[in-house]
Write a protein that holds these residues in place. Sequence first.
Motif, PDB file in Angstrom:
ATOM      1  N   LYS A 115      11.744  -7.744  -0.716  1.00 32.08           N
ATOM      2  CA  LYS A 115      11.767  -9.122  -1.233  1.00 32.08           C
ATOM      3  C   LYS A 115      10.592  -9.362  -2.182  1.00 32.08           C
ATOM      4  O   LYS A 115      10.752 -10.011  -3.213  1.00 32.08           O
ATOM      5  CB  LYS A 115      11.756 -10.120  -0.087  1.00 32.08           C
ATOM      6  N   ILE A 116       9.424  -8.830  -1.837  1.00 29.06           N
ATOM      7  CA  ILE A 116       8.261  -8.977  -2.718  1.00 29.06           C
ATOM      8  C   ILE A 116       8.524  -8.282  -4.047  1.00 29.06           C
ATOM      9  O   ILE A 116       8.247  -8.830  -5.110  1.00 29.06           O
ATOM     10  CB  ILE A 116       6.991  -8.420  -2.034  1.00 29.06           C
ATOM     11  N   ALA A 117       9.077  -7.067  -3.999  1.00 27.65           N
ATOM     12  CA  ALA A 117       9.364  -6.306  -5.223  1.00 27.65           C
ATOM     13  C   ALA A 117      10.349  -7.040  -6.134  1.00 27.65           C
ATOM     14  O   ALA A 117      10.276  -6.920  -7.354  1.00 27.65           O
ATOM     15  CB  ALA A 117       9.903  -4.925  -4.865  1.00 27.65           C
ATOM     16  N   LYS A 118      11.252  -7.815  -5.538  1.00 33.45           N
ATOM     17  CA  LYS A 118      12.221  -8.585  -6.316  1.00 33.45           C
ATOM     18  C   LYS A 118      11.652  -9.929  -6.770  1.00 33.45           C
ATOM     19  O   LYS A 118      12.355 -10.709  -7.406  1.00 33.45           O
ATOM     20  CB  LYS A 118      13.482  -8.843  -5.484  1.00 33.45           C
ATOM     21  N   GLY A 119      10.402 -10.216  -6.430  1.00 34.32           N
ATOM     22  CA  GLY A 119       9.781 -11.479  -6.826  1.00 34.32           C
ATOM     23  C   GLY A 119      10.271 -12.667  -6.015  1.00 34.32           C
ATOM     24  O   GLY A 119      10.200 -13.801  -6.472  1.00 34.32           O
ATOM     25  N   ILE A 166       1.455  -6.243   8.097  1.00 40.43           N
ATOM     26  CA  ILE A 166       2.807  -6.580   8.525  1.00 40.43           C
ATOM     27  C   ILE A 166       3.289  -5.398   9.370  1.00 40.43           C
ATOM     28  O   ILE A 166       3.060  -4.238   9.002  1.00 40.43           O
ATOM     29  CB  ILE A 166       3.751  -6.773   7.303  1.00 40.43           C
ATOM     30  N   SER A 167       3.940  -5.655  10.480  1.00 35.55           N
ATOM     31  CA  SER A 167       4.375  -4.559  11.351  1.00 35.55           C
ATOM     32  C   SER A 167       5.480  -3.730  10.689  1.00 35.55           C
ATOM     33  O   SER A 167       6.185  -4.200   9.790  1.00 35.55           O
ATOM     34  CB  SER A 167       4.874  -5.101  12.691  1.00 35.55           C
ATOM     35  N   ARG A 168       5.656  -2.517  11.178  1.00 31.04           N
ATOM     36  CA  ARG A 168       6.716  -1.629  10.670  1.00 31.04           C
ATOM     37  C   ARG A 168       8.102  -2.223  10.880  1.00 31.04           C
ATOM     38  O   ARG A 168       9.032  -1.883  10.164  1.00 31.04           O
ATOM     39  CB  ARG A 168       6.643  -0.267  11.354  1.00 31.04           C
ATOM     40  N   ASP A 169       8.223  -3.101  11.864  1.00 33.64           N
ATOM     41  CA  ASP A 169       9.518  -3.751  12.117  1.00 33.64           C
ATOM     42  C   ASP A 169       9.941  -4.638  10.948  1.00 33.64           C
ATOM     43  O   ASP A 169      11.124  -4.914  10.790  1.00 33.64           O
ATOM     44  CB  ASP A 169       9.448  -4.627  13.376  1.00 33.64           C
ATOM     45  N   HIS A 170       8.978  -5.091  10.162  1.00 29.79           N
ATOM     46  CA  HIS A 170       9.275  -6.054   9.101  1.00 29.79           C
ATOM     47  C   HIS A 170       8.884  -5.600   7.697  1.00 29.79           C
ATOM     48  O   HIS A 170       9.347  -6.184   6.723  1.00 29.79           O
ATOM     49  CB  HIS A 170       8.559  -7.378   9.381  1.00 29.79           C
ATOM     50  N   ASN A 171       8.017  -4.577   7.577  1.00 32.91           N
ATOM     51  CA  ASN A 171       7.445  -4.311   6.254  1.00 32.91           C
ATOM     52  C   ASN A 171       8.441  -3.827   5.199  1.00 32.91           C
ATOM     53  O   ASN A 171       8.268  -4.122   4.022  1.00 32.91           O
ATOM     54  CB  ASN A 171       6.227  -3.386   6.336  1.00 32.91           C
ATOM     55  N   GLU A 172       9.496  -3.135   5.596  1.00 31.49           N
ATOM     56  CA  GLU A 172      10.434  -2.654   4.573  1.00 31.49           C
ATOM     57  C   GLU A 172      11.219  -3.792   3.927  1.00 31.49           C
ATOM     58  O   GLU A 172      11.302  -3.879   2.706  1.00 31.49           O
ATOM     59  CB  GLU A 172      11.364  -1.594   5.153  1.00 31.49           C
ATOM     60  N   GLU A 183       0.847  -1.202   0.000  1.00 32.45           N
ATOM     61  CA  GLU A 183       0.000   0.000   0.000  1.00 32.45           C
ATOM     62  C   GLU A 183       0.878   1.247   0.000  1.00 32.45           C
ATOM     63  O   GLU A 183       0.987   1.948   1.001  1.00 32.45           O
ATOM     64  CB  GLU A 183      -0.923   0.019   1.222  1.00 32.45           C
ATOM     65  N   PRO A 184       1.529   1.559  -1.133  1.00 32.55           N
ATOM     66  CA  PRO A 184       2.429   2.716  -1.167  1.00 32.55           C
ATOM     67  C   PRO A 184       1.725   4.049  -0.913  1.00 32.55           C
ATOM     68  O   PRO A 184       2.367   5.020  -0.531  1.00 32.55           O
ATOM     69  CB  PRO A 184       3.027   2.659  -2.578  1.00 32.55           C
ATOM     70  N   ASP A 185       0.407   4.105  -1.089  1.00 36.89           N
ATOM     71  CA  ASP A 185      -0.346   5.338  -0.851  1.00 36.89           C
ATOM     72  C   ASP A 185      -0.958   5.386   0.545  1.00 36.89           C
ATOM     73  O   ASP A 185      -1.750   6.284   0.840  1.00 36.89           O
ATOM     74  CB  ASP A 185      -1.449   5.495  -1.901  1.00 36.89           C
ATOM     75  N   ASN A 186      -0.594   4.447   1.409  1.00 33.14           N
ATOM     76  CA  ASN A 186      -1.111   4.428   2.767  1.00 33.14           C
ATOM     77  C   ASN A 186      -0.665   5.719   3.474  1.00 33.14           C
ATOM     78  O   ASN A 186       0.527   6.026   3.502  1.00 33.14           O
ATOM     79  CB  ASN A 186      -0.587   3.199   3.517  1.00 33.14           C
ATOM     80  N   PRO A 187      -1.605   6.502   4.027  1.00 32.72           N
ATOM     81  CA  PRO A 187      -1.243   7.790   4.625  1.00 32.72           C
ATOM     82  C   PRO A 187      -0.407   7.681   5.905  1.00 32.72           C
ATOM     83  O   PRO A 187       0.223   8.653   6.311  1.00 32.72           O
ATOM     84  CB  PRO A 187      -2.594   8.447   4.925  1.00 32.72           C
ATOM     85  N   TYR A 188      -0.364   6.513   6.528  1.00 28.89           N
ATOM     86  CA  TYR A 188       0.374   6.339   7.773  1.00 28.89           C
ATOM     87  C   TYR A 188       1.761   5.742   7.573  1.00 28.89           C
ATOM     88  O   TYR A 188       2.651   5.957   8.381  1.00 28.89           O
ATOM     89  CB  TYR A 188      -0.418   5.461   8.749  1.00 28.89           C
ATOM     90  N   ALA A 227       4.205   4.532   4.051  1.00 25.37           N
ATOM     91  CA  ALA A 227       4.355   4.267   2.613  1.00 25.37           C
ATOM     92  C   ALA A 227       4.857   2.852   2.331  1.00 25.37           C
ATOM     93  O   ALA A 227       4.718   2.359   1.223  1.00 25.37           O
ATOM     94  CB  ALA A 227       5.303   5.284   1.985  1.00 25.37           C
ATOM     95  N   ALA A 228       5.416   2.189   3.354  1.00 21.29           N
ATOM     96  CA  ALA A 228       5.898   0.816   3.184  1.00 21.29           C
ATOM     97  C   ALA A 228       4.875  -0.213   3.695  1.00 21.29           C
ATOM     98  O   ALA A 228       5.191  -1.394   3.821  1.00 21.29           O
ATOM     99  CB  ALA A 228       7.230   0.640   3.914  1.00 21.29           C
ATOM    100  N   ALA A 229       3.634   0.223   3.962  1.00 17.44           N
ATOM    101  CA  ALA A 229       2.610  -0.656   4.528  1.00 17.44           C
ATOM    102  C   ALA A 229       2.330  -1.850   3.627  1.00 17.44           C
ATOM    103  O   ALA A 229       2.308  -1.733   2.397  1.00 17.44           O
ATOM    104  CB  ALA A 229       1.320   0.120   4.771  1.00 17.44           C
ATOM    105  N   ILE A 230       2.138  -3.008   4.269  1.00 12.97           N
ATOM    106  CA  ILE A 230       1.778  -4.235   3.555  1.00 12.97           C
ATOM    107  C   ILE A 230       0.544  -4.819   4.233  1.00 12.97           C
ATOM    108  O   ILE A 230       0.586  -5.206   5.405  1.00 12.97           O
ATOM    109  CB  ILE A 230       2.917  -5.272   3.558  1.00 12.97           C
ATOM    110  N   PHE A 231      -0.558  -4.855   3.494  1.00 12.39           N
ATOM    111  CA  PHE A 231      -1.831  -5.362   3.990  1.00 12.39           C
ATOM    112  C   PHE A 231      -1.866  -6.877   3.803  1.00 12.39           C
ATOM    113  O   PHE A 231      -1.418  -7.396   2.785  1.00 12.39           O
ATOM    114  CB  PHE A 231      -2.967  -4.698   3.214  1.00 12.39           C
TER     115      PHE A 231
END
Length: 124
Positions: free
Chosen positions: A91-95, A80-86, A57-62, A64-68
């Motif tokens: 890894k997701i972006a790299k497939g 996913i918590s902020r501790d892990h979402n980046e 969710e790159p447009d998440n207002p809270y 930008a690295a949010a993962i639903f």
Amino acid sequence: MGWLSRLLGLEPETAPPAGKSYTISIVGESKKNQDGSSRQAIIKRCHDGQRVLLVAEPDNPYDAAAIFVCTERCEGLGYISRDHNEWIGKKIAKGQLLDSRIYAVIGGDKGRRSVGVLLSLTFA
């Protein structure tokens, strides 16, 4: 697969692929989804080994690295918590995400009435 499934000899939907696996909890399970649905009610219908989707969710207002985290039917479970979402997002972006599923649904008893989710994520 949960302890009861192992005890009864039941198999998960499919075996997860080989790779490096991580077990992490999610956050926000007690909140409601944007459509008003209860994440708690949705989680109570989930089961160990069930596949889930991770949606950036790159447009998440809270954050930008949010993962639903949602079911394959797009029912929201939490984030996913902020501790892990980046690092997970990279890894997701790299497939490199091979598999994502519920490791265990936790809580829902006298000690902890609300339910939570532990995820099992497998990366290449």
